[in-house]
Design an enzyme around this catalytic site. Structure first.
Site, PDB file in Angstrom:
ATOM      1  CG  ASN A   9      -1.751   1.258   1.337  1.00  0.00           C
ATOM      2  OD1 ASN A   9      -1.708   2.131   0.329  1.00  0.00           O
ATOM      3  ND2 ASN A   9      -2.415   1.373   2.507  1.00  0.00           N
ATOM      4  CE  LYS A  11      -0.301   3.299   4.506  1.00  0.00           C
ATOM      5  NZ  LYS A  11      -0.409   3.506   6.067  1.00  0.00           N
ATOM      6  CG  HIS A  94      -5.871   1.957   4.956  1.00  0.00           C
ATOM      7  ND1 HIS A  94      -5.482   3.057   5.765  1.00  0.00           N
ATOM      8  CD2 HIS A  94      -5.119   1.243   4.720  1.00  0.00           C
ATOM      9  CE1 HIS A  94      -4.420   2.704   6.151  1.00  0.00           C
ATOM     10  NE2 HIS A  94      -3.965   1.458   5.691  1.00  0.00           N
ATOM     11  CD  GLU A  96      -2.927   5.544   6.206  1.00  0.00           C
ATOM     12  OE1 GLU A  96      -2.945   5.687   5.152  1.00  0.00           O
ATOM     13  OE2 GLU A  96      -2.210   5.112   7.248  1.00  0.00           O
ATOM     14  CD  GLU A 166      -3.733  -2.513   7.051  1.00  0.00           C
ATOM     15  OE1 GLU A 166      -2.817  -2.788   6.656  1.00  0.00           O
ATOM     16  OE2 GLU A 166      -4.492  -1.552   6.827  1.00  0.00           O
ATOM     17  N   GLY A 172       1.947   2.297  10.723  1.00  0.00           N
ATOM     18  CA  GLY A 172       2.909   3.405  10.556  1.00  0.00           C
ATOM     19  C   GLY A 172       3.558   3.751  11.948  1.00  0.00           C
ATOM     20  CB  SER A 212       4.521  -1.793  11.981  1.00  0.00           C
ATOM     21  OG  SER A 212       4.186  -0.526  12.188  1.00  0.00           O
TER      22      SER A 212
HETATM   23  P1  PGA Z   1       2.381   0.478   7.674  1.00  0.00           P
HETATM   24  O1  PGA Z   1       1.081   0.567   6.756  1.00  0.00           O
HETATM   25  O2  PGA Z   1       2.956  -0.982   7.142  1.00  0.00           O
HETATM   26  O3  PGA Z   1       3.234   1.356   7.162  1.00  0.00           O
HETATM   27  O4  PGA Z   1       2.209   0.382   9.170  1.00  0.00           O
HETATM   28  C1  PGA Z   1       0.151  -0.528   6.679  1.00  0.00           C
HETATM   29  C2  PGA Z   1      -1.013   0.026   6.138  1.00  0.00           C
HETATM   30  O5  PGA Z   1      -1.629   1.046   6.511  1.00  0.00           O
HETATM   31  O6  PGA Z   1      -1.623  -0.711   5.248  1.00  0.00           O
END
Ligand code: PGA
Length: 249
Positions: A9, A11, A94, A96, A166, A172, A212
């Site tokens: 992803n 982003k 997601h 976000e 998630e 993140g 992460s």
């Molecule tokens: P990250 O993001 O691996 O940077 O924690 C995962 C995601 O948001 O899909």
């Protein structure tokens, strides 16, 4: 029996030029992967990414989709448009998008249905916030999020989707759910699918862990019985890191 799926992803990172460069770097590194490999790139990169991906096994993914086929929805993209642009997978719901763009379980469900009808594979994100885990709501919440997201699909369609568990507190942040926490919660999601759609759908549906995930922790997570892959943010932006995640075995 389920083929693992490792999806990047990206982003809001990388324009078309950098996207093509990263894919060119990645291609030889993941050529012989056993896992399904997907890169979910920004929409402006579709064309450059598709060109760079030609002749490789890596699949093209998007990060969102609107639920209407067309119309006055400024800034949005329909499932049909994604399909025509060569996209095969799409992240939906997601955290976000839920946090910053008002995504709800109901609009996630509309998007999932639109994606499936257009022949896209949705990667449906569910997961709890830190305070929800601490209050003991995780299992109830992910069950609810999953059942609403899948509502209206047939058991056969459910077997073909991808769900990404998630935990919001792990995205993140460098914090990862423990192998056991991730496995247990993904087991709860699979049980919700089993209760609503039957054994076969539960056996088929691929459920990823995300938050992460990186070259250091991927092995332990992927050794768990319920975890079928990963949705990778930060570590998907470096070809060498992402390739190590892809080759978790
Ligand atoms: P990250 O993001 O691996 O940077 O924690 C995962 C995601 O948001 O899909």
């Amino acid at each position: 029996m389920r083929t693992p799926v490792i999806a990047g992803n990206w982003k809001m990172n990388k324009g078309p030029k950098e996207a093509a460069e990263l894919i060119e770097e990645l291609k030889p590194l993941v050529q012989d992967a056993r896992a399904t490999v997907v890169v979910c790139v920004p929409a402006v990169d579709f064309s450059a990414a598709r060109e760079a991906l030609a002749g490789s096994q890596i699949k093209l993914g998007a990060q969102n989709v609107h639920y209407m086929p067309s119309g006055a929805f400024t800034g949005e993209l329909s499932a049909g448009m994604l399909k025509e642009a060569g996209v095969e997978y799409v992240i939906i719901g997601h955290s976000e998008r839920r946090q910053y763009f008002g995504e709800t379980d109901e609009t996630v469900n509309l998007r999932v249905k639109a994606a499936v009808e257009a022949g896209l594979v949705p990667i449906i994100c569910v997961g709890e916030k830190k305070e929800q885990r601490e209050a003991g709501y995780t299992n109830a919440l992910v069950t609810y999020q999953t059942l609403i997201a899948l509502s209206g699909l047939t058991a056969q369609q459910v077997g073909q989707v991808i769900i990404a568990y998630e935990p919001v507190w792990a995205i993140g942040t460098g914090l990862t759910a423990t192998d056991e926490q991730a496995n247990e919660t993904i087991g709860v999601i699979r049980q919700a699918v089993r209760a609503a759609y039957g054994q076969q759908a539960a056996d088929q549906v691929r459920i990823q862990y995300g938050g992460s995930m990186n070259p250091k922790n991927v092995r332990g997570l992927m050794a768990q019985s319920e975890i079928d892959g990963g949705l990778i943010g930060g570590a998907s932006l470096k070809a060498a890191d992402f390739a190590q995640v892809v080759h978790f075995e």
